[in-house]
Design a protein around this motif. Sequence first.
Motif, PDB file in Angstrom:
ATOM      1  N   UNK A 287      77.308   2.827  49.600  1.00 51.52           N
ATOM      2  CA  UNK A 287      77.579   1.436  49.927  1.00 51.52           C
ATOM      3  C   UNK A 287      79.076   1.180  50.029  1.00 51.52           C
ATOM      4  N   UNK A 288      79.835   1.644  49.049  1.00 55.30           N
ATOM      5  CA  UNK A 288      81.281   1.439  49.052  1.00 55.30           C
ATOM      6  C   UNK A 288      81.961   2.134  50.228  1.00 55.30           C
ATOM      7  N   UNK A 289      81.534   3.345  50.530  1.00 57.62           N
ATOM      8  CA  UNK A 289      82.205   4.150  51.552  1.00 57.62           C
ATOM      9  C   UNK A 289      81.770   3.835  52.977  1.00 57.62           C
ATOM     10  N   UNK A 290      80.486   3.493  53.161  1.00 59.75           N
ATOM     11  CA  UNK A 290      79.959   3.371  54.524  1.00 59.75           C
ATOM     12  C   UNK A 290      79.351   2.018  54.850  1.00 59.75           C
ATOM     13  N   UNK A 291      79.206   1.157  53.868  1.00 54.86           N
ATOM     14  CA  UNK A 291      78.663  -0.165  54.127  1.00 54.86           C
ATOM     15  C   UNK A 291      77.164  -0.243  53.934  1.00 54.86           C
ATOM     16  N   UNK A 292      76.619  -1.450  54.060  1.00 55.24           N
ATOM     17  CA  UNK A 292      75.208  -1.687  53.749  1.00 55.24           C
ATOM     18  C   UNK A 292      74.212  -0.926  54.623  1.00 55.24           C
ATOM     19  N   UNK A 293      74.582  -0.632  55.861  1.00 58.09           N
ATOM     20  CA  UNK A 293      73.653   0.103  56.728  1.00 58.09           C
ATOM     21  C   UNK A 293      73.421   1.528  56.243  1.00 58.09           C
ATOM     22  N   UNK A 294      74.316   2.050  55.424  1.00 58.80           N
ATOM     23  CA  UNK A 294      74.163   3.404  54.881  1.00 58.80           C
ATOM     24  C   UNK A 294      73.246   3.446  53.662  1.00 58.80           C
ATOM     25  N   UNK A 295      72.930   2.296  53.125  1.00 58.56           N
ATOM     26  CA  UNK A 295      72.119   2.233  51.906  1.00 58.56           C
ATOM     27  C   UNK A 295      70.628   2.310  52.265  1.00 58.56           C
ATOM     28  N   UNK A 296      70.190   3.545  52.506  1.00 58.99           N
ATOM     29  CA  UNK A 296      68.782   3.800  52.795  1.00 58.99           C
ATOM     30  C   UNK A 296      68.267   4.835  51.801  1.00 58.99           C
ATOM     31  N   UNK A 297      66.975   4.853  51.624  1.00 54.43           N
ATOM     32  CA  UNK A 297      66.366   5.823  50.716  1.00 54.43           C
ATOM     33  C   UNK A 297      66.671   7.246  51.197  1.00 54.43           C
ATOM     34  N   UNK A 298      66.602   7.455  52.482  1.00 57.17           N
ATOM     35  CA  UNK A 298      66.861   8.787  53.047  1.00 57.17           C
ATOM     36  C   UNK A 298      68.302   9.223  52.787  1.00 57.17           C
ATOM     37  N   UNK A 299      69.262   8.324  53.011  1.00 61.49           N
ATOM     38  CA  UNK A 299      70.667   8.665  52.792  1.00 61.49           C
ATOM     39  C   UNK A 299      70.973   8.941  51.323  1.00 61.49           C
ATOM     40  N   UNK A 300      70.393   8.154  50.448  1.00 60.78           N
ATOM     41  CA  UNK A 300      70.616   8.365  49.013  1.00 60.78           C
ATOM     42  C   UNK A 300      70.021   9.706  48.591  1.00 60.78           C
TER      43      UNK A 300
END
Length: 103
Positions: free
Chosen positions: A23-36
């Motif tokens: 979230x901090x590095x890439x923003x809210x669009x990066x906050x997905x279950x797959x990315x985490x």
Amino acid sequence: MPDPTGTLTERQRQIAAAARRLLDEQGPEALTMRNVAEALGIKAPSLYKHVPDKTALETLVVADALAELAETLEAASPQGLTAIAKSYRAYALAHPHIYRLMN
């Protein structure tokens, strides 16, 4: 989510930290279950064993950020209300993505 005492497992703490970094590095669009899951080096289905859905993931991140903000404001409190307000604003500016999610 947390156990009945409100305690997170070690894995849930790791998940929250990875989600916060994304979230901090890439923003809210990066906050997905797959990315985490990818950030943790696991498959997305494994993540669901620890966090049931994206809302729960966001809840973990927000709860951690609120605790962090509380510590920041508490540290400023001896200097008075103006210092608290400045600390609040500084936190929001330093962490815009989590601030928006919190609010």
